[in-house]
Design a protein around this motif. Structure first.
Motif, mmCIF file in Angstrom:
data_model
loop_
_atom_site.group_PDB
_atom_site.id
_atom_site.type_symbol
_atom_site.label_atom_id
_atom_site.label_comp_id
_atom_site.label_asym_id
_atom_site.label_seq_id
_atom_site.Cartn_x
_atom_site.Cartn_y
_atom_site.Cartn_z
ATOM 1 N N PRO A 184 0.827 -1.213 0.000
ATOM 2 C CA PRO A 184 0.000 0.000 0.000
ATOM 3 C C PRO A 184 0.863 1.265 0.000
ATOM 4 C CG PRO A 184 -0.866 -1.587 1.581
ATOM 5 C CD PRO A 184 0.422 -2.157 1.065
ATOM 6 N N GLU A 185 2.010 1.215 0.707
ATOM 7 C CA GLU A 185 2.878 2.384 0.799
ATOM 8 C C GLU A 185 3.494 2.728 -0.559
ATOM 9 O OE1 GLU A 185 2.535 3.990 3.558
ATOM 10 O OE2 GLU A 185 3.608 5.556 2.464
ATOM 11 N N THR A 186 3.976 1.703 -1.286
ATOM 12 C CA THR A 186 4.550 1.930 -2.621
ATOM 13 C C THR A 186 3.497 2.507 -3.559
ATOM 14 O OG1 THR A 186 6.103 0.105 -2.317
ATOM 15 C CG2 THR A 186 5.700 0.820 -4.582
ATOM 16 N N LEU A 187 2.290 1.949 -3.517
ATOM 17 C CA LEU A 187 1.220 2.456 -4.379
ATOM 18 C C LEU A 187 0.851 3.882 -4.013
ATOM 19 C CD1 LEU A 187 -0.964 -0.760 -4.675
ATOM 20 C CD2 LEU A 187 0.375 0.322 -6.486
ATOM 21 N N ALA A 188 0.815 4.172 -2.693
ATOM 22 C CA ALA A 188 0.501 5.533 -2.251
ATOM 23 C C ALA A 188 1.576 6.510 -2.730
ATOM 24 C CB ALA A 188 0.368 5.583 -0.736
ATOM 25 N N THR A 189 2.847 6.067 -2.706
ATOM 26 C CA THR A 189 3.948 6.935 -3.137
ATOM 27 C C THR A 189 3.828 7.285 -4.613
ATOM 28 O OG1 THR A 189 5.390 5.922 -1.495
ATOM 29 C CG2 THR A 189 6.465 7.116 -3.307
ATOM 30 N N TRP A 190 3.532 6.281 -5.457
ATOM 31 C CA TRP A 190 3.461 6.547 -6.901
ATOM 32 C C TRP A 190 2.133 7.152 -7.331
ATOM 33 C CZ3 TRP A 190 7.353 7.406 -9.702
ATOM 34 C CH2 TRP A 190 8.540 6.703 -9.531
ATOM 35 N N MET A 191 1.041 6.590 -6.827
ATOM 36 C CA MET A 191 -0.269 6.986 -7.331
ATOM 37 C C MET A 191 -0.803 8.211 -6.597
ATOM 38 S SD MET A 191 -3.343 4.271 -7.938
ATOM 39 C CE MET A 191 -5.039 4.853 -8.039
ATOM 40 N N GLY A 192 -0.361 8.410 -5.344
ATOM 41 C CA GLY A 192 -0.831 9.532 -4.549
ATOM 42 C C GLY A 192 -0.724 10.871 -5.273
ATOM 43 N N PRO A 193 0.456 11.193 -5.851
ATOM 44 C CA PRO A 193 0.578 12.489 -6.532
ATOM 45 C C PRO A 193 -0.364 12.650 -7.724
ATOM 46 C CG PRO A 193 2.737 11.614 -5.997
ATOM 47 C CD PRO A 193 1.756 10.522 -5.701
ATOM 48 N N ALA A 194 -0.712 11.544 -8.401
ATOM 49 C CA ALA A 194 -1.661 11.648 -9.518
ATOM 50 C C ALA A 194 -3.049 12.012 -8.979
ATOM 51 C CB ALA A 194 -1.713 10.329 -10.296
ATOM 52 N N ILE A 195 -3.464 11.368 -7.871
ATOM 53 C CA ILE A 195 -4.759 11.694 -7.249
ATOM 54 C C ILE A 195 -4.732 13.128 -6.707
ATOM 55 C CG2 ILE A 195 -6.404 11.031 -5.437
ATOM 56 C CD1 ILE A 195 -6.087 8.950 -7.684
ATOM 57 N N GLN A 196 -3.599 13.477 -6.085
ATOM 58 C CA GLN A 196 -3.424 14.825 -5.553
ATOM 59 C C GLN A 196 -3.578 15.876 -6.661
ATOM 60 O OE1 GLN A 196 -2.732 15.267 -2.210
ATOM 61 N NE2 GLN A 196 -3.123 17.421 -2.585
ATOM 62 N N TYR A 197 -3.026 15.570 -7.828
ATOM 63 C CA TYR A 197 -3.128 16.480 -8.970
ATOM 64 C C TYR A 197 -4.591 16.689 -9.380
ATOM 65 C CZ TYR A 197 -3.848 16.873 -14.012
ATOM 66 O OH TYR A 197 -4.356 17.171 -15.223
ATOM 67 N N TYR A 198 -5.377 15.593 -9.437
ATOM 68 C CA TYR A 198 -6.793 15.737 -9.788
ATOM 69 C C TYR A 198 -7.535 16.557 -8.727
ATOM 70 C CZ TYR A 198 -6.440 12.251 -13.530
ATOM 71 O OH TYR A 198 -6.120 11.579 -14.675
ATOM 72 N N LEU A 199 -7.183 16.363 -7.455
ATOM 73 C CA LEU A 199 -7.837 17.102 -6.371
ATOM 74 C C LEU A 199 -7.511 18.592 -6.429
ATOM 75 C CD1 LEU A 199 -7.159 14.631 -3.432
ATOM 76 C CD2 LEU A 199 -9.420 15.214 -4.327
ATOM 77 N N ALA A 200 -6.253 18.895 -6.774
ATOM 78 C CA ALA A 200 -5.799 20.284 -6.749
ATOM 79 C C ALA A 200 -6.466 21.120 -7.844
ATOM 80 C CB ALA A 200 -4.282 20.345 -6.882
ATOM 81 N N GLY A 201 -6.824 20.480 -8.956
ATOM 82 C CA GLY A 201 -7.545 21.186 -10.001
ATOM 83 C C GLY A 201 -6.709 22.123 -10.836
ATOM 84 N N THR A 202 -5.395 21.885 -10.882
ATOM 85 C CA THR A 202 -4.565 22.635 -11.813
ATOM 86 C C THR A 202 -4.527 21.874 -13.121
ATOM 87 O OG1 THR A 202 -2.666 21.475 -10.897
ATOM 88 C CG2 THR A 202 -3.104 23.673 -10.050
ATOM 89 N N THR A 203 -4.260 22.566 -14.227
ATOM 90 C CA THR A 203 -4.244 21.860 -15.503
ATOM 91 C C THR A 203 -2.944 21.111 -15.727
ATOM 92 O OG1 THR A 203 -3.645 23.934 -16.560
ATOM 93 C CG2 THR A 203 -5.953 23.254 -16.728
ATOM 94 N N ALA A 204 -1.936 21.348 -14.911
ATOM 95 C CA ALA A 204 -0.719 20.539 -14.969
ATOM 96 C C ALA A 204 -0.393 20.120 -13.541
ATOM 97 C CB ALA A 204 0.433 21.320 -15.574
ATOM 98 N N PRO A 205 0.043 18.864 -13.376
ATOM 99 C CA PRO A 205 0.293 18.407 -12.009
ATOM 100 C C PRO A 205 1.479 19.119 -11.382
ATOM 101 C CG PRO A 205 0.974 16.750 -13.602
ATOM 102 C CD PRO A 205 0.313 17.847 -14.367
ATOM 103 N N ARG A 206 1.345 19.489 -10.116
ATOM 104 C CA ARG A 206 2.421 20.123 -9.355
ATOM 105 C C ARG A 206 2.691 19.271 -8.124
ATOM 106 N NH1 ARG A 206 2.609 25.977 -10.179
ATOM 107 N NH2 ARG A 206 1.115 26.532 -11.789
ATOM 108 N N GLY A 207 3.952 18.981 -7.894
ATOM 109 C CA GLY A 207 4.322 18.287 -6.668
ATOM 110 C C GLY A 207 4.456 19.280 -5.540
ATOM 111 N N PRO A 208 4.451 18.770 -4.276
ATOM 112 C CA PRO A 208 4.576 19.662 -3.117
ATOM 113 C C PRO A 208 5.802 20.570 -3.226
ATOM 114 C CG PRO A 208 4.154 17.409 -2.412
ATOM 115 C CD PRO A 208 4.338 17.372 -3.886
ATOM 116 N N GLN A 209 6.919 20.046 -3.748
ATOM 117 C CA GLN A 209 8.149 20.853 -3.777
ATOM 118 C C GLN A 209 8.087 22.006 -4.776
ATOM 119 O OE1 GLN A 209 7.776 17.715 -4.761
ATOM 120 N NE2 GLN A 209 9.485 16.974 -5.943
#
Lengths: 211, 211
Positions: A184-209
Motif C-alpha cells: 500500500p505504501e509503494t502504491l501511495a507513493t506513486w499513485m498519490g501524486p496523480a490523485i493529488q493532482y486531480y484534487l488540486a484542479g490545476t491543468t498541470a500536475p504540481r508536486g509539493p516541492q
C-alpha cells in the motif's frame, strides 16, 4: 430477593437480542433487493422497512441513514464517506497518498468479497450498474466535489474514481505483477501524486516541492 | 493475342482471393481458440497454422507477427504497439495527452465491440484474463517499459494501464457523467498530465511549466 421479572429478564434480553439480529438481517436482505430493483436514488428507507416487516425507525436505529444502510448491505470494507470526511480534515497536501493507501488497505483486508467485488467481476449487470452509479454520483461525488477547487470538479472526481476502480481491477481481478504485489505504501507513493493532482484542479500536475 | 491462361487468369485470381479470405478467417478463428486455450505466451504461430490447416508462412504473410495476429483476432480498434511507437517518436512532453486522446478516439470509434470489450464487461473469465494479462505484459509492457526512465518502470506502466482501463470501464460500461460525454480533447487535457507524470518517473508530478 428474586422476582419473576428478574428471572425472565436475561431470557427476554436474549430473546430481544435474537429478534434484533433477525430484524437487522431482514432489513439488509430487503435493502439489497430494493436497491437492486429500484436503484439507489428511488429506493426509500420506508419501502425497505416495509419489505422487511419492521418500522422505519428501526432502520434508522440500526443503520442511521440510507447511505450507511447501503454501505453495510453492499459489504463495503469501509464507508467511503467516512474516509473522504477524515481525509479532507487532514493535511490537504497529503490527501492523494492517504486516499490511495486507505483504498488499498481496505481492499487488501477483504479481497473479492461482497457485491462491489461481484460488480467488478461482472460489470455488465445493468441493475447493479444503476445502483452503484447512483450511489457514487449522489453520495461520493456529493461529498467530494464541493471540497475540491478549480474547474470541472465532477470530471476530476470521476477521473479519481476511474483510476481507483482500474487499480482494483488490475490488482485484485487481473492480478497484474508487480502491481498486484506492491505494498500500500509503494502504491501511495506513486499513485498519490496523480490523485493529488486531480484534487488540486490545476491543468498541470504540481508536486509539493513546486509549491 | 489471347491465351487460355489469360482467359482463366481473372477467374483464378477471384478463386484465389476467395480461398485467401477463407484462409484468413480460418486463421483468425484458430487464433482466438488457441490464445484462449493456451494463453498468449504459449500459443504459437505454428500451432495456430496447424489448427487452421494452413502453412505457418501464410500466417506470417497475412499478419506479420504473433502480436499483430492477436490484435486482429481480438478486434482491437488500433494496434497498441503502433500507438506506443508513434507516441514515443513524438514530443515526449506531450506524450501523456497523446496517449489519452488516441485511446479515447479509438474506443469512441468502436464502442462495446470485440473480445476486449467483452472482457471489460465480464473480467471474471480466467482464460481471457490470462490471455490479455500475458499480452499486456509481454507486448505492451515490453515496448513501453524500456522507453520510460526512472525507478519502478513496470509498476508505473501498469498504473498507466490501470488508469486507462478504469477510464474505459467508467466511460463505456458504467456511463458515468460527465466523464462519459467529455470530448477526447477535454480528457486529454485533464488526464494527460497524470499519464505524463507516470511516464516521467519522478516521485512527484511536474507540469511542463515547472520542468
Amino acid at each position: 430477593m428474586e422476582t419473576s421479572a428478574e428471572h425472565s429478564g436475561p431470557a427476554r434480553r436474549r430473546g430481544r437480542w435474537r429478534t434484533g439480529a433477525r430484524s437487522r438481517e431482514r432489513i439488509l436482505e430487503a435493502a439489497r433487493s430494493c436497491f437492486a430493483q429500484h436503484g439507489y436514488d428511488r429506493a426509500t428507507v420506508r419501502e425497505i422497512a416495509g419489505a422487511a416487516g419492521v418500522d422505519p425507525a428501526m432502520v434508522h436505529y440500526f443503520f442511521g441513514s440510507k447511505s450507511r444502510l447501503f454501505v453495510t448491505a453492499m459489504e463495503f470494507p469501509v464507508n467511503p464517506i467516512d474516509e473522504i470526511t477524515e481525509a479532507l480534515d487532514a493535511d490537504p497536501e497529503e490527501l492523494g497518498g492517504r486516499i490511495v493507501r486507505r483504498f488499498v488497505e481496505s481492499w487488501d483486508a477483504s479481497p473479492g468479497a461482497g457485491p462491489l467485488a461481484a460488480l467488478l467481476r461482472s460489470p455488465g449487470d445493468e441493475r447493479s450498474e444503476t445502483m452503484f452509479s447512483e450511489y457514487i454520483r449522489r453520495e461520493i461525488a456529493g461529498h467530494l466535489i464541493p471540497a475540491i477547487p478549480g474547474e470541472d470538479p465532477e470530471l476530476r472526481a470521476e477521473l479519481i474514481g476511474s483510476h481507483l476502480i482500474g487499480l482494483a481491477l488490475s490488482r485484485y481481478v487481473l492480478g497484474l505483477e508487480p502491481l498486484a504485489s506492491a505494498t500500500p505504501e509503494t502504491l501511495a507513493t506513486w499513485m498519490g501524486p496523480a490523485i493529488q493532482y486531480y484534487l488540486a484542479g490545476t491543468t498541470a500536475p504540481r508536486g509539493p516541492q513546486q509549491g
